[in-house]
Design a protein around this motif. Structure first.
Motif, mmCIF file in Angstrom:
data_model
loop_
_atom_site.group_PDB
_atom_site.id
_atom_site.type_symbol
_atom_site.label_atom_id
_atom_site.label_comp_id
_atom_site.label_asym_id
_atom_site.label_seq_id
_atom_site.Cartn_x
_atom_site.Cartn_y
_atom_site.Cartn_z
ATOM 1 N N GLN A 135 22.302 -3.070 42.575
ATOM 2 C CA GLN A 135 22.977 -1.831 42.199
ATOM 3 C C GLN A 135 21.985 -0.744 41.843
ATOM 4 O OE1 GLN A 135 26.382 -1.392 42.495
ATOM 5 N NE2 GLN A 135 25.809 0.757 42.244
ATOM 6 N N ARG A 136 20.872 -1.103 41.197
ATOM 7 C CA ARG A 136 19.840 -0.101 40.902
ATOM 8 C C ARG A 136 19.279 0.480 42.186
ATOM 9 N NH1 ARG A 136 18.027 -3.789 36.928
ATOM 10 N NH2 ARG A 136 16.307 -4.442 38.272
ATOM 11 N N ALA A 137 19.108 -0.374 43.191
ATOM 12 C CA ALA A 137 18.602 0.109 44.478
ATOM 13 C C ALA A 137 19.587 1.085 45.117
ATOM 14 C CB ALA A 137 18.333 -1.072 45.408
ATOM 15 N N VAL A 138 20.877 0.730 45.117
ATOM 16 C CA VAL A 138 21.891 1.624 45.682
ATOM 17 C C VAL A 138 21.941 2.932 44.899
ATOM 18 C CG1 VAL A 138 24.365 1.933 46.085
ATOM 19 C CG2 VAL A 138 23.278 -0.249 46.635
ATOM 20 N N ASN A 139 21.900 2.840 43.580
ATOM 21 C CA ASN A 139 21.923 4.047 42.752
ATOM 22 C C ASN A 139 20.726 4.947 43.038
ATOM 23 O OD1 ASN A 139 24.320 3.425 41.468
ATOM 24 N ND2 ASN A 139 23.350 2.593 39.631
ATOM 25 N N THR A 140 19.557 4.338 43.262
ATOM 26 C CA THR A 140 18.368 5.133 43.556
ATOM 27 C C THR A 140 18.524 5.859 44.882
ATOM 28 O OG1 THR A 140 16.977 3.584 42.327
ATOM 29 C CG2 THR A 140 15.867 5.056 43.856
ATOM 30 N N ARG A 148 18.413 15.494 47.703
ATOM 31 C CA ARG A 148 17.978 16.014 49.000
ATOM 32 C C ARG A 148 19.015 16.951 49.607
ATOM 33 N NH1 ARG A 148 15.780 11.754 53.412
ATOM 34 N NH2 ARG A 148 14.301 11.409 51.696
ATOM 35 N N TYR A 149 20.299 16.608 49.439
ATOM 36 C CA TYR A 149 21.363 17.398 50.056
ATOM 37 C C TYR A 149 22.048 18.356 49.084
ATOM 38 C CZ TYR A 149 20.948 14.605 54.288
ATOM 39 O OH TYR A 149 20.472 14.012 55.416
ATOM 40 N N GLY A 150 21.581 18.423 47.857
ATOM 41 C CA GLY A 150 22.173 19.347 46.898
ATOM 42 C C GLY A 150 23.577 18.968 46.489
ATOM 43 N N ALA A 151 23.867 17.671 46.427
ATOM 44 C CA ALA A 151 25.211 17.217 46.059
ATOM 45 C C ALA A 151 25.456 17.396 44.566
ATOM 46 C CB ALA A 151 25.393 15.747 46.438
ATOM 47 N N VAL A 152 26.728 17.402 44.191
ATOM 48 C CA VAL A 152 27.125 17.399 42.781
ATOM 49 C C VAL A 152 27.099 15.941 42.346
ATOM 50 C CG1 VAL A 152 28.952 17.932 41.144
ATOM 51 C CG2 VAL A 152 28.550 19.436 43.105
ATOM 52 N N HIS A 153 26.062 15.555 41.611
ATOM 53 C CA HIS A 153 25.815 14.146 41.339
ATOM 54 C C HIS A 153 26.065 13.797 39.868
ATOM 55 C CE1 HIS A 153 24.085 10.175 41.642
ATOM 56 N NE2 HIS A 153 23.263 10.447 40.643
ATOM 57 N N LEU A 154 26.905 12.784 39.661
ATOM 58 C CA LEU A 154 27.214 12.306 38.325
ATOM 59 C C LEU A 154 26.493 10.987 38.090
ATOM 60 C CD1 LEU A 154 28.849 12.418 35.677
ATOM 61 C CD2 LEU A 154 30.702 11.225 36.883
ATOM 62 N N HIS A 155 25.545 10.986 37.150
ATOM 63 C CA HIS A 155 24.826 9.763 36.814
ATOM 64 C C HIS A 155 25.644 9.004 35.781
ATOM 65 C CE1 HIS A 155 21.189 7.481 37.401
ATOM 66 N NE2 HIS A 155 21.061 7.326 36.095
ATOM 67 N N ALA A 156 26.778 8.476 36.244
ATOM 68 C CA ALA A 156 27.764 7.879 35.336
ATOM 69 C C ALA A 156 27.247 6.638 34.635
ATOM 70 C CB ALA A 156 29.040 7.536 36.115
ATOM 71 N N ILE A 162 30.886 4.370 29.273
ATOM 72 C CA ILE A 162 30.772 3.182 30.109
ATOM 73 C C ILE A 162 30.809 1.908 29.255
ATOM 74 C CG2 ILE A 162 29.220 1.903 31.633
ATOM 75 C CD1 ILE A 162 30.551 4.175 33.057
ATOM 76 N N GLY A 163 30.211 1.952 28.074
ATOM 77 C CA GLY A 163 30.165 0.774 27.224
ATOM 78 C C GLY A 163 31.381 0.572 26.346
ATOM 79 N N ASP A 164 32.370 1.448 26.455
ATOM 80 C CA ASP A 164 33.570 1.352 25.629
ATOM 81 C C ASP A 164 34.618 0.518 26.358
ATOM 82 O OD1 ASP A 164 35.829 1.674 24.101
ATOM 83 O OD2 ASP A 164 35.692 3.860 23.977
ATOM 84 N N ARG A 165 34.890 -0.674 25.842
ATOM 85 C CA ARG A 165 35.825 -1.585 26.507
ATOM 86 C C ARG A 165 37.204 -0.968 26.678
ATOM 87 N NH1 ARG A 165 38.136 -3.812 29.445
ATOM 88 N NH2 ARG A 165 38.691 -5.998 29.728
ATOM 89 N N ALA A 166 37.598 -0.053 25.792
ATOM 90 C CA ALA A 166 38.922 0.568 25.877
ATOM 91 C C ALA A 166 39.062 1.448 27.114
ATOM 92 C CB ALA A 166 39.197 1.392 24.624
ATOM 93 N N MET A 167 37.941 1.804 27.754
ATOM 94 C CA MET A 167 37.972 2.668 28.927
ATOM 95 C C MET A 167 38.214 1.893 30.222
ATOM 96 S SD MET A 167 37.510 5.834 28.042
ATOM 97 C CE MET A 167 37.025 6.736 26.561
ATOM 98 N N TRP A 168 38.222 0.556 30.134
ATOM 99 C CA TRP A 168 38.262 -0.269 31.336
ATOM 100 C C TRP A 168 39.549 -1.064 31.432
ATOM 101 C CZ3 TRP A 168 34.496 0.262 34.957
ATOM 102 C CH2 TRP A 168 33.390 1.040 34.571
ATOM 103 N N ARG A 181 40.025 9.270 33.618
ATOM 104 C CA ARG A 181 40.061 10.640 33.106
ATOM 105 C C ARG A 181 38.663 11.123 32.732
ATOM 106 N NH1 ARG A 181 44.759 13.118 32.167
ATOM 107 N NH2 ARG A 181 46.680 11.919 32.496
ATOM 108 N N GLN A 182 37.825 10.228 32.228
ATOM 109 C CA GLN A 182 36.457 10.621 31.896
ATOM 110 C C GLN A 182 35.677 11.000 33.147
ATOM 111 O OE1 GLN A 182 34.968 11.100 28.895
ATOM 112 N NE2 GLN A 182 37.028 10.788 28.057
ATOM 113 N N LEU A 183 35.842 10.257 34.210
ATOM 114 C CA LEU A 183 35.189 10.595 35.475
ATOM 115 C C LEU A 183 35.667 11.957 35.979
ATOM 116 C CD1 LEU A 183 35.328 7.151 37.321
ATOM 117 C CD2 LEU A 183 33.259 8.351 36.589
#
Length: 321
Positions: A135-140, A148-156, A162-168, A181-183
């Motif tokens: 996953q780190r490789a894919v994220n990189t 490179r393409y000037g995308a709107v990138h969210l480093h979620a 992410i660490g809040d169990r109530a969000m999942w 909703r957070q995303l």
């Protein structure tokens, strides 16, 4: 005035799994679409549960391009890490083609880096580390190509929620309504800064009560079990082999070699996307990207990537005296 058009591509995350509404799913992409513009944006969700980068490129992209959207979200890659066909070179090549196609059409592209499934499922280290490395490789790759393409990138992956169990949701792999909703909120804020989102931001407060414990257990026992069976037929044999390799390196104290190999594979995959004729002109940028890859993969102390391979027949210009 023609309404803004938004198309979502990807897998179950963008399909909306974890945020049930009626007999289907809603999810962050639909929530975002509701606040993009006035009048309401035209929204098409092409995301399909289980989709990999290959599916996005070959099946979803042609339909999306025909719609000529103003905004397109491309959030995919987790399923690639869960398959025996995982290949970071092909993943990078496919994403590059998808991003490039939208960029040529003048579409604003939304991307995201995501947490690894092993961590979310709480897998033991020998099983979780290989998935985390993938996953780190894919994220990189996603992060670098987004720049490179000037995308709107969210480093979620670094977001506090992410660490809040109530969000999942019950399966721990998909956000619940609060997480979706957070995303949507974070993407909306970034699009608003660019002047693309002009509507009201999505509310962070859930519209529906969370599923009861019995409902969650029922879902896990039916749909969740079916999901595990489908994935294990393909992933489990390979994951066990990866775990054995991890165990051997751990016993020898050489786990850093696995991180280094993964980093080298990502660097090679990204470098190969530049055509030979243009690579000489892009060399300074490639060096910068190469250093960025090493930083994002967080190599262990004492390990570093070799420099980008030289372009055949290309002689670098001498430095000024």
């Amino acid at each position: 005035m023609r309404p803004l058009r938004y198309v979502a591509l990807g897998d179950s995350l963008s399909e909306g799994v974890g945020d049930p509404v009626g007999n289907g799913w809603r999810g962050w992409a639909a929530l975002l679409a509701g606040g993009l513009s006035e009048p309401a944006a035209e929204f098409t969700n092409l995301a399909v549960s289980g989709a990999q980068t290959r599916d996005v490129l070959e099946t979803q992209l042609p339909t999306a391009l025909s719609l000529r959207p103003h905004v397109a979200s491309v959030v995919v890659g987790v399923n690639d890490t869960l398959r025996g066909t995982y290949d970071i070179d092909k993943i990078a090549e496919r994403l590059d083609k998808v991003y490039a196609s939208f960029t040529r059409q003048g579409t604003a592209v939304l991307t995201a880096c995501l947490p690894d499934p092993g961590t979310m499922l709480g897998l033991p280290g020998l099983l979780g580390r290989p998935l985390a490395r993938r996953q780190r490789a894919v994220n990189t790759v996603v992060h670098t190509l987004s720049e490179r393409y000037g995308a709107v990138h969210l480093h979620a992956v670094d977001d506090d929620w992410i660490g809040d169990r109530a969000m999942w949701s019950a399966d721990r792999l998909h956000p619940g309504e609060r997480g979706h909703r957070q995303l949507a909120l974070r993407f909306h804020a970034m699009l608003a800064k660019r002047g693309i989102a002009t509507g009201t931001e999505p509310s962070p407060e859930p519209e529906f009560p969370p599923p009861t414990r019995s409902a969650s257990l029922l879902w896990l026992a039916t749909a969740g079990t079916a999901w595990v069976i489908r994935r294990c037929n393909d992933l489990l044999p390979q994951l066990l082999r990866l775990a054995v390799t991890e165990m051997r390196h751990r016993a020898r104290g050489t786990c850093g070699r696995l991180d280094l190999r993964a980093a080298q594979a990502v660097s090679t995959a990204l470098a190969s996307l530049t055509v030979p004729e243009a690579r000489a002109l892009a060399e300074p940028r490639l060096v910068a990207e190469h250093r960025s890859v090493a930083a994002k993969l967080a190599l262990p102390d004492g390990l570093s990537l070799p420099g980008p391979r030289p372009v055949p027949g290309h002689q670098p210009e001498p430095e000024a005296a």
